[in-house]
Enzyme design. Structure first.
Site, PDB file in Angstrom:
ATOM      1  N   ASN A 102      16.892  37.315  34.062  1.00  0.00           N
ATOM      2  CA  ASN A 102      18.190  37.559  33.433  1.00  0.00           C
ATOM      3  C   ASN A 102      19.298  36.761  34.128  1.00  0.00           C
ATOM      4  O   ASN A 102      19.220  36.498  35.324  1.00  0.00           O
ATOM      5  CB  ASN A 102      18.525  39.057  33.460  1.00  0.00           C
ATOM      6  CG  ASN A 102      17.479  39.880  32.742  1.00  0.00           C
ATOM      7  OD1 ASN A 102      16.762  39.373  31.876  1.00  0.00           O
ATOM      8  ND2 ASN A 102      17.334  41.149  33.128  1.00  0.00           N
ATOM      9  N   HIS A 119      16.368  31.987  36.100  1.00  0.00           N
ATOM     10  CA  HIS A 119      17.013  31.265  35.002  1.00  0.00           C
ATOM     11  C   HIS A 119      18.495  31.063  35.242  1.00  0.00           C
ATOM     12  O   HIS A 119      19.246  30.769  34.311  1.00  0.00           O
ATOM     13  CB  HIS A 119      16.771  32.009  33.675  1.00  0.00           C
ATOM     14  CG  HIS A 119      15.315  32.033  33.295  1.00  0.00           C
ATOM     15  ND1 HIS A 119      14.780  32.965  32.432  1.00  0.00           N
ATOM     16  CD2 HIS A 119      14.258  31.266  33.688  1.00  0.00           C
ATOM     17  CE1 HIS A 119      13.480  32.751  32.290  1.00  0.00           C
ATOM     18  NE2 HIS A 119      13.130  31.722  33.056  1.00  0.00           N
ATOM     19  N   CYS A 127      27.509  20.625  37.987  1.00  0.00           N
ATOM     20  CA  CYS A 127      27.913  19.392  37.320  1.00  0.00           C
ATOM     21  C   CYS A 127      26.861  19.011  36.280  1.00  0.00           C
ATOM     22  O   CYS A 127      25.663  19.004  36.572  1.00  0.00           O
ATOM     23  CB  CYS A 127      28.027  18.277  38.375  1.00  0.00           C
ATOM     24  SG  CYS A 127      28.292  16.657  37.664  1.00  0.00           S
ATOM     25  N   SER A 190       8.822  40.380  28.217  1.00  0.00           N
ATOM     26  CA  SER A 190       7.833  40.149  27.148  1.00  0.00           C
ATOM     27  C   SER A 190       6.725  39.213  27.618  1.00  0.00           C
ATOM     28  O   SER A 190       5.662  39.121  27.018  1.00  0.00           O
ATOM     29  CB  SER A 190       8.526  39.524  25.932  1.00  0.00           C
ATOM     30  OG  SER A 190       9.017  38.221  26.293  1.00  0.00           O
TER      31      SER A 190
HETATM   32  N1  APR Z   1      13.341  49.103  28.770  1.00  0.00           N
HETATM   33  C1  APR Z   1      12.313  48.282  29.119  1.00  0.00           C
HETATM   34  N2  APR Z   1      11.874  47.262  28.356  1.00  0.00           N
HETATM   35  C2  APR Z   1      12.503  47.064  27.188  1.00  0.00           C
HETATM   36  C3  APR Z   1      13.583  47.859  26.748  1.00  0.00           C
HETATM   37  C4  APR Z   1      13.994  48.913  27.592  1.00  0.00           C
HETATM   38  N3  APR Z   1      15.008  49.731  27.254  1.00  0.00           N
HETATM   39  N4  APR Z   1      13.986  47.391  25.530  1.00  0.00           N
HETATM   40  C5  APR Z   1      13.193  46.345  25.225  1.00  0.00           C
HETATM   41  N5  APR Z   1      12.301  46.142  26.219  1.00  0.00           N
HETATM   42  C6  APR Z   1      11.263  45.119  26.321  1.00  0.00           C
HETATM   43  C7  APR Z   1      10.775  44.561  25.002  1.00  0.00           C
HETATM   44  O1  APR Z   1       9.693  45.335  24.523  1.00  0.00           O
HETATM   45  C8  APR Z   1      10.312  43.161  25.430  1.00  0.00           C
HETATM   46  O2  APR Z   1       8.957  43.212  25.850  1.00  0.00           O
HETATM   47  O3  APR Z   1      11.851  44.028  27.000  1.00  0.00           O
HETATM   48  C9  APR Z   1      11.200  42.826  26.627  1.00  0.00           C
HETATM   49  C10 APR Z   1      12.266  41.795  26.313  1.00  0.00           C
HETATM   50  O4  APR Z   1      11.619  40.601  25.975  1.00  0.00           O
HETATM   51  P1  APR Z   1      12.490  39.291  25.689  1.00  0.00           P
HETATM   52  O5  APR Z   1      13.587  39.636  24.749  1.00  0.00           O
HETATM   53  O6  APR Z   1      11.507  38.216  25.344  1.00  0.00           O
HETATM   54  O7  APR Z   1      13.164  38.967  27.108  1.00  0.00           O
HETATM   55  P2  APR Z   1      12.517  38.262  28.357  1.00  0.00           P
HETATM   56  O8  APR Z   1      11.086  38.661  28.552  1.00  0.00           O
HETATM   57  O9  APR Z   1      13.427  38.502  29.494  1.00  0.00           O
HETATM   58  O10 APR Z   1      12.600  36.704  27.938  1.00  0.00           O
HETATM   59  C11 APR Z   1      12.342  35.736  28.952  1.00  0.00           C
HETATM   60  O11 APR Z   1      13.215  34.029  27.464  1.00  0.00           O
HETATM   61  O12 APR Z   1      14.846  33.453  25.955  1.00  0.00           O
HETATM   62  C12 APR Z   1      14.405  33.255  27.256  1.00  0.00           C
HETATM   63  O13 APR Z   1      15.711  32.692  29.150  1.00  0.00           O
HETATM   64  C13 APR Z   1      15.435  33.748  28.232  1.00  0.00           C
HETATM   65  O14 APR Z   1      15.114  34.923  30.340  1.00  0.00           O
HETATM   66  C14 APR Z   1      14.752  34.900  28.953  1.00  0.00           C
HETATM   67  C15 APR Z   1      13.284  34.579  28.779  1.00  0.00           C
END
Ligand code: APR
Length: 249
Positions: A102, A119, A127, A190
């Site tokens: 995040n 990230h 820059c 995810s």
């Molecule tokens: N508590 C725990 N997990 C949750 C909750 C919650 N309240 N709500 C949703 N989730 C889970 C979803 O089920 C999903 O598996 O959080 C995950 C979010 O997945 P993504 O939206 O893909 O986020 P992330 O895994 O952080 O993505 C990785 O992708 O777009 C790029 O740079 C961006 O850092 C990001 C990276």
């Protein structure tokens, strides 16, 4: 919620715990996740324009203003109990590593003193032309990106855009901690974005006890030692109480 005795034992006896967070860890703070079916960040967010170097080069003013808007939105939100538990854990246990995908800075706002940001962070700048870190007073006008004081090029947010490398030192530290910890806790990830998604696998190969906190299934389900199906903001305070037998400070 009843936790497995093995999970509690592992967390109590761990010499080194890694907490690995994704967008789901900030979901209950009101920050949209990227890939959930509902309230997805990508619905009205054109990654090609706002999350690539070419998009920034094509329209720096628009992209710079968009990130300024996101920073303002995040400032109005607050870390949730999941962030507060992870901060309390790092302040209580002897060796806790926090690795996040995040860019919202919520772990630091909750009290974590050391966070590996794979990230980047939306509140830091560099820059665009040479990549050296740059200072910027976010309170001055954000109509246009400021110029780098070292070389005159444009500043950009110090976040990792698509097809860019992760910050080398951060990823090296993250890989080392993941491969050498006793317990690895994936929270709200995810695991669809490489190479961050390799860290839990590294941890499992290193012999760590692998825990996942997520209301939905992910590819980690197959290899996790313990799947805690639910929301981070609800599960983490309960896990804290079960392990430390005290209320969250
Ligand atoms: N508590 C725990 N997990 C949750 C909750 C919650 N309240 N709500 C949703 N989730 C889970 C979803 O089920 C999903 O598996 O959080 C995950 C979010 O997945 P993504 O939206 O893909 O986020 P992330 O895994 O952080 O993505 C990785 O992708 O777009 C790029 O740079 C961006 O850092 C990001 C990276």
């Amino acid at each position: 919620m009843q936790f497995d005795d093995q999970l509690i034992k592992r967390l109590r006896e761990a010499q080194h715990v890694v907490f690995f967070s994704g967008a789901g860890a900030s979901a209950e703070s009101g920050v949209p996740t990227f890939r959930d079916s509902h309230n997805s960040f990508w619905v009205d967010f054109d990654a090609g324009t706002f999350a690539t170097a070419s998009g920034y080069y094509a329209n720096p003013d628009r992209v710079w203003q968009w990130y300024a808007e996101q920073r303002l939105k995040l400032r109005a939100l607050t870390p949730n109990p999941a962030h507060r538990v992870i901060a309390a854990w790092q302040n209580k246990a002897s060796n806790v590593t926090v690795i996040t995908q995040n860019i919202d800075g919520f772990h630091q706002r909750a009290g974590n003193h050391k966070v590996i940001e794979l990230h980047g962070n939306i509140g830091t700048y560099k820059c665009f032309d040479h990549g050296h870190p740059a200072e910027h007073d976010a309170n001055i006008s954000d109509e246009k990106p400021p110029h780098c004081q070292q070389c005159g090029g444009l500043l950009r947010p110090d976040v990792v855009w698509f097809s860019e490398e992760l910050p080398a030192e951060a990823f090296t530290q993250a890989k080392h901690s993941s491969a050498n910890c006793d317990v690895f806790v994936s929270i709200g990830c995810s695991l669809e974005v490489y190479p961050a998604s390799t860290l839990p696998i590294n941890a499992a190969h290193g012999g760590a006890y692998l825990v996942q906190v997520n209301p939905h299934a992910t590819l980690l389900d197959e290899i996790a030692d313990c799947n805690l199906r639910g929301k981070a903001g609800e599960i983490m305070p309960l896990l804290w109480q079960a392990v430390w037998r005290e209320q969250l400070p």
